[in-house]
Design a protein around this motif. Structure first.
Motif, PDB file in Angstrom:
ATOM      1  N   GLY A 182       0.792  -1.224   0.000  1.00  0.00           N
ATOM      2  CA  GLY A 182       0.000   0.000   0.000  1.00  0.00           C
ATOM      3  C   GLY A 182       0.822   1.270   0.000  1.00  0.00           C
ATOM      4  O   GLY A 182       0.305   2.338   0.336  1.00  0.00           O
ATOM      5  N   GLY A 183       2.087   1.166  -0.394  1.00  0.00           N
ATOM      6  CA  GLY A 183       2.962   2.332  -0.351  1.00  0.00           C
ATOM      7  C   GLY A 183       3.128   3.052  -1.673  1.00  0.00           C
ATOM      8  O   GLY A 183       3.947   3.967  -1.776  1.00  0.00           O
ATOM      9  N   GLN A 184       2.361   2.664  -2.701  1.00  0.00           N
ATOM     10  CA  GLN A 184       2.456   3.317  -4.008  1.00  0.00           C
ATOM     11  C   GLN A 184       1.476   4.482  -4.026  1.00  0.00           C
ATOM     12  O   GLN A 184       0.373   4.389  -4.554  1.00  0.00           O
ATOM     13  CB  GLN A 184       2.149   2.310  -5.122  1.00  0.00           C
ATOM     14  CG  GLN A 184       2.443   2.812  -6.520  1.00  0.00           C
ATOM     15  CD  GLN A 184       3.919   2.817  -6.843  1.00  0.00           C
ATOM     16  OE1 GLN A 184       4.749   2.502  -6.000  1.00  0.00           O
ATOM     17  NE2 GLN A 184       4.261   3.184  -8.057  1.00  0.00           N
ATOM     18  N   VAL A 185       1.888   5.590  -3.414  1.00  0.00           N
ATOM     19  CA  VAL A 185       1.003   6.741  -3.208  1.00  0.00           C
ATOM     20  C   VAL A 185       1.037   7.645  -4.438  1.00  0.00           C
ATOM     21  O   VAL A 185       2.103   7.862  -5.026  1.00  0.00           O
ATOM     22  CB  VAL A 185       1.418   7.506  -1.939  1.00  0.00           C
ATOM     23  CG1 VAL A 185       0.503   8.694  -1.699  1.00  0.00           C
ATOM     24  CG2 VAL A 185       1.395   6.562  -0.733  1.00  0.00           C
ATOM     25  N   ILE A 186      -0.096   8.209  -4.808  1.00  0.00           N
ATOM     26  CA  ILE A 186      -0.190   8.959  -6.065  1.00  0.00           C
ATOM     27  C   ILE A 186       0.738  10.173  -6.070  1.00  0.00           C
ATOM     28  O   ILE A 186       1.420  10.424  -7.058  1.00  0.00           O
ATOM     29  CB  ILE A 186      -1.646   9.366  -6.372  1.00  0.00           C
ATOM     30  CG1 ILE A 186      -1.716  10.076  -7.730  1.00  0.00           C
ATOM     31  CG2 ILE A 186      -2.251  10.205  -5.260  1.00  0.00           C
ATOM     32  CD1 ILE A 186      -3.137  10.308  -8.225  1.00  0.00           C
ATOM     33  N   GLN A 187       0.764  10.964  -4.981  1.00  0.00           N
ATOM     34  CA  GLN A 187       1.668  12.110  -4.918  1.00  0.00           C
ATOM     35  C   GLN A 187       2.247  12.231  -3.509  1.00  0.00           C
ATOM     36  O   GLN A 187       1.506  12.163  -2.524  1.00  0.00           O
ATOM     37  CB  GLN A 187       0.957  13.411  -5.296  1.00  0.00           C
ATOM     38  CG  GLN A 187       0.757  13.592  -6.784  1.00  0.00           C
ATOM     39  CD  GLN A 187       0.394  15.030  -7.132  1.00  0.00           C
ATOM     40  OE1 GLN A 187      -0.364  15.677  -6.423  1.00  0.00           O
ATOM     41  NE2 GLN A 187       0.942  15.526  -8.224  1.00  0.00           N
ATOM     42  N   GLN A 188       3.550  12.426  -3.457  1.00  0.00           N
ATOM     43  CA  GLN A 188       4.234  12.591  -2.175  1.00  0.00           C
ATOM     44  C   GLN A 188       5.252  13.724  -2.228  1.00  0.00           C
ATOM     45  O   GLN A 188       6.191  13.765  -1.440  1.00  0.00           O
ATOM     46  CB  GLN A 188       4.928  11.275  -1.781  1.00  0.00           C
ATOM     47  CG  GLN A 188       3.944  10.127  -1.649  1.00  0.00           C
ATOM     48  CD  GLN A 188       4.562   8.869  -1.066  1.00  0.00           C
ATOM     49  OE1 GLN A 188       4.499   8.633   0.130  1.00  0.00           O
ATOM     50  NE2 GLN A 188       5.154   8.074  -1.939  1.00  0.00           N
ATOM     51  N   TRP A 189       5.017  14.665  -3.151  1.00  0.00           N
ATOM     52  CA  TRP A 189       6.038  15.677  -3.372  1.00  0.00           C
ATOM     53  C   TRP A 189       6.300  16.577  -2.164  1.00  0.00           C
ATOM     54  O   TRP A 189       7.453  16.980  -1.963  1.00  0.00           O
ATOM     55  CB  TRP A 189       5.733  16.510  -4.628  1.00  0.00           C
ATOM     56  CG  TRP A 189       4.497  17.343  -4.572  1.00  0.00           C
ATOM     57  CD1 TRP A 189       3.264  17.018  -5.011  1.00  0.00           C
ATOM     58  CD2 TRP A 189       4.399  18.673  -4.043  1.00  0.00           C
ATOM     59  NE1 TRP A 189       2.384  18.040  -4.789  1.00  0.00           N
ATOM     60  CE2 TRP A 189       3.053  19.074  -4.199  1.00  0.00           C
ATOM     61  CE3 TRP A 189       5.310  19.559  -3.461  1.00  0.00           C
ATOM     62  CZ2 TRP A 189       2.601  20.316  -3.788  1.00  0.00           C
ATOM     63  CZ3 TRP A 189       4.863  20.803  -3.051  1.00  0.00           C
ATOM     64  CH2 TRP A 189       3.525  21.168  -3.209  1.00  0.00           C
ATOM     65  N   PRO A 190       5.312  16.935  -1.305  1.00  0.00           N
ATOM     66  CA  PRO A 190       5.682  17.765  -0.146  1.00  0.00           C
ATOM     67  C   PRO A 190       6.674  17.057   0.782  1.00  0.00           C
ATOM     68  O   PRO A 190       7.607  17.670   1.290  1.00  0.00           O
ATOM     69  CB  PRO A 190       4.337  18.024   0.553  1.00  0.00           C
ATOM     70  CG  PRO A 190       3.309  17.844  -0.512  1.00  0.00           C
ATOM     71  CD  PRO A 190       3.843  16.739  -1.354  1.00  0.00           C
ATOM     72  N   VAL A 191       6.458  15.759   0.989  1.00  0.00           N
ATOM     73  CA  VAL A 191       7.368  14.994   1.846  1.00  0.00           C
ATOM     74  C   VAL A 191       8.736  14.867   1.182  1.00  0.00           C
ATOM     75  O   VAL A 191       9.776  15.021   1.832  1.00  0.00           O
ATOM     76  CB  VAL A 191       6.772  13.605   2.151  1.00  0.00           C
ATOM     77  CG1 VAL A 191       7.750  12.761   2.971  1.00  0.00           C
ATOM     78  CG2 VAL A 191       5.455  13.748   2.900  1.00  0.00           C
ATOM     79  N   ALA A 192       8.758  14.607  -0.119  1.00  0.00           N
ATOM     80  CA  ALA A 192      10.017  14.480  -0.827  1.00  0.00           C
ATOM     81  C   ALA A 192      10.776  15.809  -0.860  1.00  0.00           C
ATOM     82  O   ALA A 192      11.995  15.849  -0.709  1.00  0.00           O
ATOM     83  CB  ALA A 192       9.768  13.981  -2.253  1.00  0.00           C
ATOM     84  N   LEU A 193      10.046  16.901  -1.051  1.00  0.00           N
ATOM     85  CA  LEU A 193      10.686  18.215  -1.062  1.00  0.00           C
ATOM     86  C   LEU A 193      11.304  18.524   0.303  1.00  0.00           C
ATOM     87  O   LEU A 193      12.428  19.007   0.396  1.00  0.00           O
ATOM     88  CB  LEU A 193       9.669  19.291  -1.439  1.00  0.00           C
ATOM     89  CG  LEU A 193      10.192  20.732  -1.467  1.00  0.00           C
ATOM     90  CD1 LEU A 193      11.350  20.882  -2.442  1.00  0.00           C
ATOM     91  CD2 LEU A 193       9.058  21.698  -1.817  1.00  0.00           C
ATOM     92  N   ALA A 194      10.566  18.231   1.375  1.00  0.00           N
ATOM     93  CA  ALA A 194      11.105  18.455   2.713  1.00  0.00           C
ATOM     94  C   ALA A 194      12.361  17.618   2.943  1.00  0.00           C
ATOM     95  O   ALA A 194      13.311  18.060   3.596  1.00  0.00           O
ATOM     96  CB  ALA A 194      10.047  18.127   3.766  1.00  0.00           C
TER      97      ALA A 194
END
Length: 346
Positions: A212-224
């Motif tokens: 269940g870890g294929q999340v559609i968007q995670q850019w805020p976490v990746a940017l941080a």
């Protein structure tokens, strides 16, 4: 969040596509993480618990042995609700229960086979402790002699370079795979990575989807996380050095208390434990009163660890950027003010 927005242009060009199911900024974070650790590849995970479970089940399938040698104080045993057994069908054995990482002799003498040796660096619940680098190297070699692979629970691996006197690629390179966190040490919003051989990481991506870890968007976490790699990672040695100053000042301030512990006496990372002979509730209330009355936040919540001595409580101290402003005298004065809020023992 304000710091994240301000630093965003330096961390990633947000005029480019951010991410969709793990491309864009997430792929860039994976590339940088693998490069920093000296590994072939890395995969982003929303949580460290998921990353660990996937790594261990992949190694179990490859080695043909579902037994993991680990420490009973490790995150796997204490903080993951037995997910390794309930979800992934694994079992654990313990080379040692001492509050430290296992020695080479203990790994060599373990009385049953295991497929993976998992080492938490640093071992948080034992006091953020680390072995020296030669001891770590010998422990890894002992696992290899037993035909086991080595996985590092490196949630806080970023801050170990000062103690080991080695760079991240040399430390991570001892192992077959390593998990790192983006919010522990680096101040991110969350997220983790599993790094290792490209074939393992490819397999881990498939299991990430199944978990269940294929999340559609995670850019805020990746940017941080990218901001943390740019801004916090270079400062961690400075935090470790200041933690040693703070720990020394606390030892001086508590000298008249009677029994107490600052553990380790010289911190191995920028985090350490403080133990005092009071109930946790009284110590927590004193911490809050000090913050309210003196505008000084010295400690946060205290607790009485299971199995610990009665009437003794512990808190964890983390020295990060705000702590760099404190001199040893500042720490001693704040600790003295804290003690005045407590009922004298006895």
């Amino acid at each position: 969040m304000r710091r994240l927005v301000a630093a965003a242009p330096d961390a990633y060009d947000l005029e480019q596509p951010v991410d969709m199911y793990g491309n864009g900024i997430v792929a860039e974070l994976e590339r940088r993480t693998a490069e920093l650790l000296g590994m072939e590849a890395a995969a982003f995970f929303p949580t460290g618990t998921m990353a660990q479970q996937v790594a261990l089940r992949c190694w179990a399938a490859r080695t043909g042995n579902a037994t993991v040698a680990t420490h009973p104080l490790g995150h796997l045993e204490v903080h993951e609700r037995d997910a390794y057994a309930v979800v992934s069908g694994l079992r654990t054995v313990h080379p040692t229960a001492e509050p430290r990482l296992p020695s080479a002799e203990e790994v060599a003498d373990l009385g049953e086979p295991f497929g993976t040796l998992m080492l938490e660096l640093p071992l948080r619940d034992a006091g953020f402790v680390l072995p020296d680098f030669d001891e770590l190297t010998a422990t890894v070699a002992a696992a290899r002699e037993r035909d086991a692979v080595v996985h590092l629970d490196g949630a806080r691996l970023w801050e170990t370079t000062t103690h080991f006197g080695r760079g991240l690629p040399e430390i991570a390179g001892l192992a077959d795979s390593v998990y790192v966190s983006y919010y522990k040490s680096l101040g991110g919003l969350g997220g983790a990575a599993l790094a290792g051989p490209a074939s393992l990481v490819d397999e881990a991506r498939a299991w990430r989807h199944r978990y269940g870890g294929q999340v559609i968007q995670q850019w805020p976490v990746a940017l941080a996380a990218l901001v943390g790699l740019d801004q916090e990672l270079p400062r961690l040695p400075e935090y470790v050095a200041q933690a040693r100053v703070v720990a020394g000042a606390l030892r001086e301030a508590f000298a008249g208390v009677g029994w107490f512990r600052v553990h380790p006496g010289e911190p191995h990372t920028h985090q350490f434990q403080v133990w005092l002979p009071y109930a946790a509730q009284e110590l927590t209330e004193a911490s809050v009163r000090l913050a309210e009355e003196e505008r000084t936040m010295l400690f946060r919540r205290w607790r009485e660890p299971a199995g610990g001595p009665p009437g003794v409580a512990m808190t964890e101290v983390t020295v990060a950027a705000p702590g760099l402003q404190w001199s040893a005298q500042d720490v001693r004065e704040a600790a003295a003010a804290f003690l005045r809020l407590l009922t004298p023992p006895g």
